[in-house]
Design an enzyme around this catalytic site. Sequence first.
Site, mmCIF file in Angstrom:
data_model
loop_
_atom_site.group_PDB
_atom_site.id
_atom_site.type_symbol
_atom_site.label_atom_id
_atom_site.label_comp_id
_atom_site.label_asym_id
_atom_site.label_seq_id
_atom_site.Cartn_x
_atom_site.Cartn_y
_atom_site.Cartn_z
ATOM 1 N N PRO A 1 -2.553 0.809 -8.752
ATOM 2 C CA PRO A 1 -2.204 -0.432 -8.076
ATOM 3 C C PRO A 1 -1.757 -0.275 -6.635
ATOM 4 O O PRO A 1 -1.291 -1.246 -6.037
ATOM 5 C CB PRO A 1 -1.056 -0.965 -8.935
ATOM 6 C CG PRO A 1 -0.424 0.232 -9.526
ATOM 7 C CD PRO A 1 -1.487 1.280 -9.641
ATOM 8 N N CYS A 2 -1.916 0.907 -6.016
ATOM 9 C CA CYS A 2 -1.331 1.085 -4.692
ATOM 10 C C CYS A 2 -1.933 0.152 -3.651
ATOM 11 O O CYS A 2 -1.289 -0.198 -2.684
ATOM 12 C CB CYS A 2 -1.435 2.533 -4.243
ATOM 13 S SG CYS A 2 -3.090 3.201 -4.293
ATOM 14 N N LYS A 3 -3.189 -0.271 -3.858
ATOM 15 C CA LYS A 3 -3.800 -1.149 -2.861
ATOM 16 C C LYS A 3 -3.796 -2.623 -3.288
ATOM 17 O O LYS A 3 -4.232 -3.483 -2.539
ATOM 18 C CB LYS A 3 -5.253 -0.720 -2.621
ATOM 19 C CG LYS A 3 -5.412 0.646 -1.979
ATOM 20 C CD LYS A 3 -5.038 0.573 -0.508
ATOM 21 C CE LYS A 3 -5.494 1.797 0.272
ATOM 22 N NZ LYS A 3 -4.947 3.042 -0.250
#
Lengths: 392, 325
Positions: free
Chosen positions: A286-288
Amino acid sequence: MHALQQQYWAVREYLSPVLRESKFKEHGRITPEEFVAAGDFLTYKFPVWSWEKGDTSKARDYLPSDKQYLVTRGVPCLRRATSLVYTDADEEAERLLSFGGSGGPNDGEDEWVETHAGRAAGGDGAANPGEIHDIPDDEDGGLSGGMQSLSVGSGLGGKKAGGAEEIPPDLDEIPDMEEEDLEDGDEATAAPRSTPVATPGSRVIDSSEVEVAKGNLLQVRTYDVMITYDKYYQTPRIWLLGYDENRTPLTPSQIFQDVSADHAFKTVTIEPFPHSASLQAASVHPCKHANVMKKVIERMNSSVVADQLAKSGAPSGGKEGGKDKDKEGKKKGWFGRKSTGSSGTATPTGKDTPQQEEEEVEGMRVDFYLVVFLKFIASIVPTIEVDSTTAM
Amino acid sequence: MPIVQFSPFSSLVQPAFWHELTTLKIDVLRLSDDVIPISASYTAGRSIKDRETGNDIALGCNISVGADAFVKGFQAPSHSVGVTGIFKNFNTIEDFKQADKTALFNQVADEMWESVIKHKDPSLLNRFLLIAFADLKKYKYFYWFAFPAFVSKPAWEISSGWKSAEEELSSESLKAISTQFAALPNPFFLVRIVNNQPEISTIDKYQEFFANVPPSSQIVAFVDPSALPENPGWPLRNLLAYLRALHSSTTSTLRVLCWRDVEPPTNSSSWKSRFGLLEIGLDQGEAGARPSAVGWEKNVQGKLGPRMADLAPMMDPTRLADQAV
């Protein structure tokens, strides 16, 4: 090394504070409360989604105990993403998806590019479905080697995608216990047909059949899709568990065939599922997510706000105007509704003045977050029909 | 006349079930191989439109077991039918191979038949059997499902073929059935048309509910896990056996509704339920005796044999470390 990293992530998530303040429009992140609200909306609007409790020992205390994560089961995946190799010619096939619903002339801003729209599979992609050499190898090359050493999960042979890349199952391990005499042949059991018979007039094909017509190889996989809330990144996170056409769990390498080449091995990895003690599932990191969601929301929001302003600016006096607005609100879809007022559903009629209306304009509601999120996820896993919302 | 062919159940085991079994085996069952109760669920048959060819692809006639299969007081997910069964886990692969499968199968079938004949209870019509061996060190699970279904002699026949339920009943009637079904969800149910209005009831009320109702207004219905247009799902077999056993005088022809609209259609879809007129010749068997039963699931090669789930790629820590980025 990986175990260490996972420990680190777990600790990091544990330590990071729960997001309290709603700022989903500013940075695309949402609070647990907003996740629940958006999840409630998703399950209400699309009953294929439902809330799950998960393993109670793994329950997150910032979410209601019976609403720990969202799940939908048996999501079909007709083709491999690798059969949808994206070429320049496909740009013409890009289709603008309208979120507005009404398709009216001022819906332009609500649109979102869907690639491969209506694209017939053809060329190399369809001829070699399931082969994974289109996926860029990691620099050290060790990764792809590692993938090849994984054995086929189905174990019992059968037609597998990407034959060359996969090691045949170890046949010695399968107990030799076929017992054809266990029961007599039964005339009333529908046998799986070996050749696809499109029944005249119905054109329904059983998913276990492989349709080879038009060089169009069909292997219907199904996926269980879960959405959890990631406290560290403050976004939803998607998890995939796949089954092949024989309902055997998919291996990681098989799952990566359903991930678009841009994302396989980079943002999609196999991780322990947070609401189970031992389950591992493929997940889109989910980092982006927040950044992408922020951009999408910004675009949608500005159009929604403009639309709402336009509506409130229009002469609307008396009950007639109020009724009109209600109608438009319905036509516009669900995310344009205003959440002020007692319940957030009823638009006050009769006594509004344009000024009040302007103050009430709040743009896209956070309820709609997960619906948008699924459209974004659909671009990462193009052949898994996670986005049931287009059926609306 | 063509014989009615039923689409068999296909088992879908969620990996979470194997995880649950692993825990159960280590912490609770240990070396016990006693039979324990287990639950599963199925939903109405689904199909999906393939956007590239325009064909409808029928998804399988699946019955699914998940992590909550061993939970007492199992609740099937919404829009699903819960099924109970028995589960026997063997300690060694040899035990698994040598198990007396016929005896186990007959035990379940006897139990089902007894509940039909003695108690007129339709709740066990969907019973199933699962035998397994879990190789916990290698993360491999060998398993074999059986969904006993009573064989009807002679077989049921259908003269005019299956057609869309909408052709037989109006869209309004289907809507009314859908509303009543939502209030009284049941894997098997009865429909009667009185004054053009459909009413539904449970299957055990057959006698009272259909009294004074002309046969042309009687319909027996079931939640159909099959999505194939010409093949009703497996549960219908036992429903028909139940009706033949208990109400043989009035069931030589039956109007059958395969209910596939557990979730009512949205604007973009249409009614998926099927309708057919089934007929059967004179019974050959002796009255009250248990008919033979079939229903072992076939393996991936289409033979009668066990299946295997290899979860090593998703469970083995060393393998996971290999593919981790």
